[in-house]
Design a protein around this motif. Structure first.
Motif, PDB file in Angstrom:
ATOM      1  N   GLU A 179       2.347  -7.086   0.672  1.00 47.54           N
ATOM      2  CA  GLU A 179       2.829  -6.241  -0.301  1.00 47.54           C
ATOM      3  C   GLU A 179       1.670  -5.465  -0.818  1.00 47.54           C
ATOM      4  OE1 GLU A 179       3.072  -9.515  -0.110  1.00 47.54           O
ATOM      5  OE2 GLU A 179       2.991 -10.700  -2.017  1.00 47.54           O
ATOM      6  N   ASP A 180       0.632  -5.595  -0.534  1.00 53.22           N
ATOM      7  CA  ASP A 180      -0.376  -4.639  -1.006  1.00 53.22           C
ATOM      8  C   ASP A 180      -0.516  -3.207   0.017  1.00 53.22           C
ATOM      9  OD1 ASP A 180      -2.683  -7.275  -1.513  1.00 53.22           O
ATOM     10  OD2 ASP A 180      -1.858  -6.168  -2.879  1.00 53.22           O
ATOM     11  N   THR A 181       0.402  -3.240   0.975  1.00 52.28           N
ATOM     12  CA  THR A 181       0.389  -2.030   1.737  1.00 52.28           C
ATOM     13  C   THR A 181       1.067  -0.947   0.907  1.00 52.28           C
ATOM     14  OG1 THR A 181       0.857  -3.470   3.819  1.00 52.28           O
ATOM     15  CG2 THR A 181       1.746  -1.185   4.050  1.00 52.28           C
ATOM     16  N   ALA A 182       0.212   0.188   1.035  1.00 51.88           N
ATOM     17  CA  ALA A 182       0.651   1.225   0.211  1.00 51.88           C
ATOM     18  C   ALA A 182      -0.301   2.523   0.714  1.00 51.88           C
ATOM     19  CB  ALA A 182       0.558   0.995  -1.209  1.00 51.88           C
ATOM     20  N   VAL A 183      -0.118   3.651  -0.104  1.00 52.82           N
ATOM     21  CA  VAL A 183      -1.008   4.608   0.057  1.00 52.82           C
ATOM     22  C   VAL A 183      -1.720   4.490  -1.318  1.00 52.82           C
ATOM     23  CG1 VAL A 183      -1.568   7.169  -0.150  1.00 52.82           C
ATOM     24  CG2 VAL A 183       0.006   6.400   1.569  1.00 52.82           C
ATOM     25  N   TYR A 184      -3.067   4.446  -1.342  1.00 52.27           N
ATOM     26  CA  TYR A 184      -3.937   4.354  -2.488  1.00 52.27           C
ATOM     27  C   TYR A 184      -4.458   5.661  -2.903  1.00 52.27           C
ATOM     28  CZ  TYR A 184      -3.448  -0.716  -2.317  1.00 52.27           C
ATOM     29  OH  TYR A 184      -2.948  -2.006  -2.370  1.00 52.27           O
ATOM     30  N   TYR A 185      -4.265   5.846  -4.122  1.00 57.68           N
ATOM     31  CA  TYR A 185      -4.736   6.967  -4.608  1.00 57.68           C
ATOM     32  C   TYR A 185      -6.062   6.970  -5.839  1.00 57.68           C
ATOM     33  CZ  TYR A 185      -0.653   9.135  -2.663  1.00 57.68           C
ATOM     34  OH  TYR A 185       0.433   9.628  -1.722  1.00 57.68           O
ATOM     35  N   CYS A 186      -6.801   7.658  -5.668  1.00 54.36           N
ATOM     36  CA  CYS A 186      -7.911   7.837  -6.863  1.00 54.36           C
ATOM     37  C   CYS A 186      -7.660   8.997  -8.064  1.00 54.36           C
ATOM     38  CB  CYS A 186      -9.266   8.320  -6.205  1.00 54.36           C
ATOM     39  SG  CYS A 186     -10.975   8.253  -7.346  1.00 54.36           S
ATOM     40  N   ALA A 187      -7.907   8.325  -9.067  1.00 55.45           N
ATOM     41  CA  ALA A 187      -7.391   8.956 -10.180  1.00 55.45           C
ATOM     42  C   ALA A 187      -8.477   9.391 -11.102  1.00 55.45           C
ATOM     43  CB  ALA A 187      -6.294   8.465 -10.982  1.00 55.45           C
ATOM     44  N   ALA A 188      -8.679  10.332 -12.027  1.00 58.79           N
ATOM     45  CA  ALA A 188      -9.803  10.728 -12.696  1.00 58.79           C
ATOM     46  C   ALA A 188      -9.143  11.282 -14.357  1.00 58.79           C
ATOM     47  CB  ALA A 188     -10.683  11.574 -12.270  1.00 58.79           C
ATOM     48  N   GLY A 189      -9.785  10.955 -15.271  1.00 58.69           N
ATOM     49  CA  GLY A 189      -9.011  11.193 -16.599  1.00 58.69           C
ATOM     50  C   GLY A 189     -10.233  10.939 -17.586  1.00 58.69           C
ATOM     51  N   THR A 235      -5.359   7.419   0.838  1.00 56.48           N
ATOM     52  CA  THR A 235      -5.819   6.671   1.920  1.00 56.48           C
ATOM     53  C   THR A 235      -4.941   5.547   2.120  1.00 56.48           C
ATOM     54  OG1 THR A 235      -7.683   5.674   3.036  1.00 56.48           O
ATOM     55  CG2 THR A 235      -7.423   5.322   0.692  1.00 56.48           C
ATOM     56  N   GLN A 236      -4.464   5.483   3.317  1.00 56.54           N
ATOM     57  CA  GLN A 236      -3.633   4.223   3.701  1.00 56.54           C
ATOM     58  C   GLN A 236      -4.100   3.005   3.869  1.00 56.54           C
ATOM     59  OE1 GLN A 236       0.190   4.644   4.192  1.00 56.54           O
ATOM     60  NE2 GLN A 236       0.008   2.559   4.336  1.00 56.54           N
ATOM     61  N   VAL A 237      -3.560   2.178   3.276  1.00 57.24           N
ATOM     62  CA  VAL A 237      -3.872   0.656   3.384  1.00 57.24           C
ATOM     63  C   VAL A 237      -2.640   0.080   4.004  1.00 57.24           C
ATOM     64  CG1 VAL A 237      -4.588  -1.555   2.402  1.00 57.24           C
ATOM     65  CG2 VAL A 237      -5.515   0.491   1.527  1.00 57.24           C
ATOM     66  N   THR A 238      -3.027  -0.787   5.171  1.00 57.40           N
ATOM     67  CA  THR A 238      -1.940  -1.471   5.857  1.00 57.40           C
ATOM     68  C   THR A 238      -2.287  -2.982   6.043  1.00 57.40           C
ATOM     69  OG1 THR A 238      -1.024   0.610   6.863  1.00 57.40           O
ATOM     70  CG2 THR A 238      -0.166  -1.541   7.522  1.00 57.40           C
ATOM     71  N   VAL A 239      -1.309  -3.697   5.420  1.00 59.05           N
ATOM     72  CA  VAL A 239      -1.913  -5.310   5.618  1.00 59.05           C
ATOM     73  C   VAL A 239      -0.873  -5.898   6.585  1.00 59.05           C
ATOM     74  CG1 VAL A 239      -2.409  -7.230   4.348  1.00 59.05           C
ATOM     75  CG2 VAL A 239      -2.992  -5.347   3.302  1.00 59.05           C
ATOM     76  N   SER A 240      -1.252  -6.581   7.781  1.00 54.96           N
ATOM     77  CA  SER A 240      -0.165  -7.321   8.396  1.00 54.96           C
ATOM     78  C   SER A 240      -0.141  -8.584   8.252  1.00 54.96           C
ATOM     79  CB  SER A 240      -0.727  -6.844   9.926  1.00 54.96           C
ATOM     80  OG  SER A 240      -1.789  -7.572  10.229  1.00 54.96           O
ATOM     81  N   SER A 241       1.040  -9.053   8.115  1.00 59.79           N
ATOM     82  CA  SER A 241       1.344 -10.639   7.835  1.00 59.79           C
ATOM     83  C   SER A 241       1.494 -11.398   9.303  1.00 59.79           C
ATOM     84  CB  SER A 241       2.601 -10.625   6.989  1.00 59.79           C
ATOM     85  OG  SER A 241       3.822 -10.084   7.883  1.00 59.79           O
ATOM     86  N   GLY A 266      -9.672   3.157   3.770  1.00 61.30           N
ATOM     87  CA  GLY A 266      -8.481   2.753   4.246  1.00 61.30           C
ATOM     88  C   GLY A 266      -8.413   2.179   5.700  1.00 61.30           C
ATOM     89  N   GLY A 267      -7.229   1.404   5.988  1.00 57.30           N
ATOM     90  CA  GLY A 267      -6.979   0.885   7.455  1.00 57.30           C
ATOM     91  C   GLY A 267      -6.299  -0.128   7.422  1.00 57.30           C
ATOM     92  N   LEU A 268      -6.311  -1.060   8.715  1.00 57.65           N
ATOM     93  CA  LEU A 268      -5.187  -1.848   8.933  1.00 57.65           C
ATOM     94  C   LEU A 268      -6.083  -3.282   8.945  1.00 57.65           C
ATOM     95  CD1 LEU A 268      -2.571  -2.890  10.045  1.00 57.65           C
ATOM     96  CD2 LEU A 268      -3.453  -2.423  12.465  1.00 57.65           C
ATOM     97  N   VAL A 269      -5.467  -4.046   8.188  1.00 60.96           N
ATOM     98  CA  VAL A 269      -6.241  -5.459   8.000  1.00 60.96           C
ATOM     99  C   VAL A 269      -5.188  -6.403   8.061  1.00 60.96           C
ATOM    100  CG1 VAL A 269      -6.064  -5.174   5.743  1.00 60.96           C
ATOM    101  CG2 VAL A 269      -7.861  -6.558   6.777  1.00 60.96           C
TER     102      VAL A 269
END
Length: 118
Positions: free
Chosen positions: A89-99, A112-118, A9-12
Motif C-alpha cells: 500500500e506504499d506503492t505510489a508516485v512520491y513527490y517532494c514539496a517545499a514551502g 518518483t515512482q515507488v512500487t512495492v511488490s507483495s 524510487g524503484g521496485l522493492v
C-alpha cells in the motif's frame, strides 16, 4: 523560486527499504520547510512527511509512523525520506514539496515512482 528533483524510487519487495532524495536549487533551501507527498493510482495526492528548516520538527501521516524517517542536509540542499518495512500500500508516485512551513507548500517536484511488490 525553488526547483526540486526527486530520485531513489524503484521496485522493492514488501518488507524492504528505499531511500528517496530530493535536491533543491534556486531560493535559499535552508530557510523553508520540506516535505514528501504520495499519490497512488486513481487517488488524490496525500501528505506523507514534513520537516522544518532546522530539522528539529517533523510530522508524519499515521500510516508511516515508525517506518519512514524524513531528514535534511542543508549543506547539500537535499531532503531524504528513508522508507523501511515497505508495504504494497506504499506503492505510489512520491513527490517532494517545499514551502515556508510544514503544511504550507508552494513548490513541487516531478515525482518518483515507488512500487512495492507483495
Amino acid at each position: 523560486q525553488v526547483q526540486l528533483v526527486e530520485s531513489g524510487g524503484g521496485l522493492v519487495q514488501a518488507g524492504g527499504s528505499l531511500r528517496l532524495s530530493c535536491e533543491a536549487s534556486g531560493r535559499t533551501f535552508s530557510s523553508g520547510a520540506m516535505g514528501w507527498f504520495r499519490q497512488a493510482p486513481g487517488k488524490e495526492r496525500k501528505f506523507v512527511a514534513g520537516i522544518d528548516w532546522r530539522g528539529g520538527n517533523t510530522d508524519y501521516t499515521d500510516s508511516v509512523k515508525g517506518r519512514f524517517t524524513i531528514s535534511r542536509d542543508n549543506a547539500k540542499n537535499t531532503v531524504y525520506l528513508q522508507m523501511n518495512s515497505l508495504k504494497a500500500e506504499d506503492t505510489a508516485v512520491y513527490y517532494c514539496a517545499a514551502g515556508p512551513r510544514i503544511h504550507v507548500w508552494d513548490t513541487w517536484g516531478q515525482g518518483t515512482q515507488v512500487t512495492v511488490s507483495s
